[in-house]
Design a protein around this motif. Structure first.
Motif, short mmCIF file in Angstrom:
data_model
loop_
_atom_site.label_atom_id
_atom_site.label_comp_id
_atom_site.label_asym_id
_atom_site.label_seq_id
_atom_site.Cartn_x
_atom_site.Cartn_y
_atom_site.Cartn_z
N ILE A 192 -15.88 -22.80 3.56
CA ILE A 192 -14.54 -23.59 4.38
C ILE A 192 -13.48 -23.60 3.31
N ILE A 193 -13.60 -23.79 1.86
CA ILE A 193 -12.78 -23.67 0.94
C ILE A 193 -11.82 -22.59 0.75
N SER A 194 -12.73 -21.82 0.41
CA SER A 194 -12.72 -20.66 0.39
C SER A 194 -11.60 -19.66 0.99
N LEU A 195 -11.94 -20.38 2.84
CA LEU A 195 -11.53 -19.63 3.44
C LEU A 195 -9.85 -20.35 3.63
N VAL A 196 -9.61 -20.86 3.21
CA VAL A 196 -7.97 -22.15 3.27
C VAL A 196 -7.70 -21.50 2.23
N ILE A 197 -8.00 -21.18 0.91
CA ILE A 197 -7.44 -20.97 0.19
C ILE A 197 -6.54 -19.33 0.14
N ILE A 198 -7.76 -18.80 1.00
CA ILE A 198 -6.96 -16.72 0.53
C ILE A 198 -6.42 -16.97 1.99
N CYS A 199 -6.84 -17.67 2.80
CA CYS A 199 -5.39 -18.14 3.79
C CYS A 199 -3.97 -18.15 3.79
N PHE A 200 -4.21 -19.15 2.63
CA PHE A 200 -3.01 -19.75 2.02
C PHE A 200 -2.10 -18.66 0.96
N LEU A 201 -3.12 -17.78 0.70
CA LEU A 201 -2.88 -16.89 -0.26
C LEU A 201 -2.47 -15.65 0.45
N TYR A 202 -2.88 -15.53 1.01
CA TYR A 202 -1.94 -13.87 2.50
C TYR A 202 -0.85 -14.35 2.72
N VAL A 203 -1.59 -15.22 2.99
CA VAL A 203 0.57 -16.06 3.86
C VAL A 203 1.58 -16.00 3.03
N TYR A 204 0.91 -16.24 2.11
CA TYR A 204 2.15 -17.12 0.86
C TYR A 204 2.99 -15.52 0.76
N MET A 205 2.04 -14.31 0.62
CA MET A 205 2.21 -13.85 -0.41
C MET A 205 3.63 -12.64 1.42
N PHE A 206 2.70 -12.66 1.59
CA PHE A 206 3.39 -11.90 3.22
C PHE A 206 4.88 -12.40 3.47
N MET A 207 4.73 -14.12 3.03
CA MET A 207 6.02 -14.87 3.34
C MET A 207 7.42 -14.32 2.20
N LEU A 208 6.70 -14.33 1.01
CA LEU A 208 7.59 -13.69 0.46
C LEU A 208 8.12 -12.01 0.31
N ALA A 209 7.11 -11.35 0.94
CA ALA A 209 7.49 -9.98 1.03
C ALA A 209 8.73 -10.25 2.62
N ARG A 210 8.61 -10.65 3.24
CA ARG A 210 9.40 -10.86 4.25
C ARG A 210 10.24 -11.06 4.38
N ILE A 211 10.71 -12.33 3.35
CA ILE A 211 12.00 -13.17 2.14
C ILE A 211 12.15 -11.63 1.73
N HIS A 212 11.94 -11.19 0.23
CA HIS A 212 12.67 -10.43 -0.13
C HIS A 212 13.06 -9.10 0.55
N ALA A 213 12.14 -8.50 1.56
CA ALA A 213 12.92 -7.39 2.67
C ALA A 213 13.70 -8.18 3.87
N ARG A 214 14.06 -8.91 3.26
CA ARG A 214 15.19 -9.55 4.26
C ARG A 214 16.52 -9.38 3.59
#
Lengths: 329, 242
Positions: A192-214
């Motif tokens: 469960i901890i691994s799942l949460v960390i992986i989820c957080f990391l990928y969503v954070y990367m995704f959000m930053l990429a979107r902000i950069h794109a904008r």
């Protein structure tokens, strides 16, 4: 309740009381769902072939000796061990059913323990490899300029060594002390901890990429209008789809098995839980199929790796062995 | 670890064997009487919950892409956010003898690179062109180094998350910048410079710079016409795709 790792990892091995007089036992309304053994064989062999290909490709091509590919290779190695172990176990069970092997002999139980140990190790290792890949991608994006200093080859090797040794030791202790629910709690909480960390990391990367794109689209001189909105939206959809597939596959394949572990601990006698437990073989199939899906999600996404595969398998259209050897050796 | 223990307790008395099976549901068979809900309700509930979660996550991710007028962040805060990881030039950047030639552009350009990227409102056209020229040269050097990996998937370690065609375009476009400075095409001028993975790999391949240089430009000249749109895709097929 006493937990039995052999019962856990060997869905085809029936508990002894079922082989005896079955009228002694009340038939449950949720009979165990049986998956034909050839399906296990097929999935096991296919995932074995894929993952061995990935491991060989990464080791043989020196251009792929980078941290990212080392982690992918480690994931493929763990999946290889899992597939191999499961296939051997199925073979043993087939032989035992036919009568060549004795089910409860001492050497068989010892071999069985070893195989359970390897399976445990490969499960733990797979999850650790996912975590390592996510962290590596995170560092690539958020600390790009310092990436090469943060993730040196020595550190990569050290991390991989730590992962392998920890998983091995944990697997041995899990199989030895399986009766203790503490070990099970550790296993589930690690997942469960691994799942949460992986989820957080990928969503954070995704959000930053979107902000950069904008931001880039908003650059005054870039002429955001020229960067077609549709193109941007299309690639965003692709990104969202990729992430969803990544997580979706992870949760669909690993979730049921871990829920099974939780249910064993929490409600062994509840009828609803019993019905869930009766689907155990299906959940094992899902778990094995994750080893099949992993290369397509991680390894085959890289063009370099795909090129290496093509050259290894020497497909007629891209068979360019001479030039490859010249440039790569 | 054996499946079940044949517990013949000799202490219980001669000839008095007690068989016990260690399975959890042997002594109390699960009774299915009086179930209020369906038998497989946990199974159904779990799968429905999982499907809802995955779909919800997908929609959240797509909404993140669509919403918003681009709310321009405070450049200073954005700069601070990027600075610790990216603008700080590492004093212990690996300084092999081959790297020395390229470390100076890195030291000089990294700061201007991200300053330019973040402070878009402040820069006029002239500075922009100057920066792009310098960055083009810098990235041109990077791409030559990066291009030594057999021309495809050069910056594999960082670009693995990137889309395939975006990666191939990413290999070619920096050399376009090198060859045609001050291109009139300003469609996505900065997208072409946002090739983080090229940074990642350069120290490894500096030694092989010379070999691949002769035929690198010919490859890019062929694909010039395709680079315009491809460059837009470089960033939009962004890092994590893959």
């Amino acid at each position: 309740p006493h937990l039995d790792v052999n019962q856990l990892f060997n869905p085809h091995r029936e508990p002894p009381w079922q082989t005896m007089n079955t009228t002694l036992v009340t038939q449950s309304d949720c009979p165990d769902v049986k998956v034909p053994i050839f399906l296990f064989f097929t999935i096991g062999l296919a995932s074995l072939a894929e993952n061995v290909l990935v491991v060989v490709a990464v080791t043989c091509n020196r251009n792929l000796h980078s941290p990212m590919y080392y982690f992918i290779c480690s994931l493929a190695a763990f999946n290889t061990i899992a597939s191999l172990t499961k296939t051997c176990e199925n073979l043993m069970i087939t032989f035992a059913d036919v009568g060549h092997l004795e089910k409860k002999g001492p050497s068989e139980t010892k071999l069985d323990d070893v195989m359970d140990c390897l399976l445990c190790m490969s499960f733990l290792g797979s999850i650790s490899s996912f975590l390592a890949i996510a962290v590596d991608r995170y560092i690539t994006i958020f600390h790009a300029l310092r990436y090469h200093n943060i993730m040196t080859m020595q550190r990569t090797r050290a991390i991989l060594g730590v992962i392998w040794i920890t998983c091995g030791m944990s697997a041995i202790s899990m199989v030895t002390f399986f009766a203790s629910t503490f070990i099970m709690i550790c296993f589930v909480s690690f997942f469960i901890i691994s799942l949460v960390i992986i989820c957080f990391l990928y969503v954070y990367m995704f959000m930053l990429a979107r902000i950069h794109a904008r931001k880039i689209a908003a650059l005054p001189s870039s002429g955001g209008r020229n960067c077609h909105h549709q193109q941007r939206w299309g690639s965003s959809m692709r990104g969202a789809l990729t992430l969803t597939i990544l997580f979706g596959a992870f949760m669909v394949c690993w979730g049921p098995f871990f829920l099974h572990l939780i249910i064993i601990m929490v409600c062994p006698t509840n009828p609803y839980c019993e019905c869930y437990r009766s689907l155990f073989q299906l959940h094992m199939v899902l778990l094995m199929s994750h080893a099949l899906i992993d290369p397509t999600i991680y390894a085959f996404r890289s063009p370099e790796l795909r090129e290496t595969f093509k050259k290894m398998l020497c497909w007629p259209t891209t068979c360019d062995r001479v030039r490859w050897f010249n440039t790569h050796t | 670890m054996s499946d079940f223990h044949n517990r013949s307790r000799s202490s219980a008395g001669p000839g008095d064997y007690v068989w016990q099976y260690e399975y959890y549901d042997d002594e109390e068979p699960v009774s299915f009487e009086g179930l209020k809900a369906h038998r497989y309700s946990i199974v159904i509930g779990f799968w429905v919950g999982l499907a809802v979660f995955v779909i919800f996550m997908f929609f959240v991710l797509t909404l993140l892409t669509k919403t918003g007028a681009p709310h321009p962040e405070n450049p200073d805060s954005a700069e601070k956010r990027h600075r610790p990881g990216s603008c700080v030039v590492d004093s212990d950047v690996p300084q092999g003898e081959n790297d020395k030639a390229f470390s100076r552009p890195l030291l000089a350009e990294s700061r201007s690179y991200f300053h330019f990227y973040i402070n878009e409102e402040d820069k006029g056209e002239g500075r922009q062109r100057l920066d792009e020229k310098r960055l083009g040269k810098h990235f041109g050097a990077e791409a030559q180094l990066g291009g030594c990996k057999g021309r495809k998937g050069t910056s594999s370690s960082g670009m693995d998350p990137m889309e395939d065609d975006a990666e191939e375009a990413g290999d070619r476009h920096p050399l376009n910048e090198l060859l045609e400075e001050g291109k009139s095409d300003r469609k996505c001028p900065f997208l072409s410079h946002f090739t983080i993975p090229n940074f990642v790999n350069f120290p490894e391949h500096s030694s092989t710079l010379g070999e691949d240089l002769p035929y690198e430009p010919s490859v890019t000249l062929e694909h010039q016409s395709h680079s315009q749109d491809a460059r837009c895709d470089i960033h939009r097929g962004s890092f994590y795709e893959g």
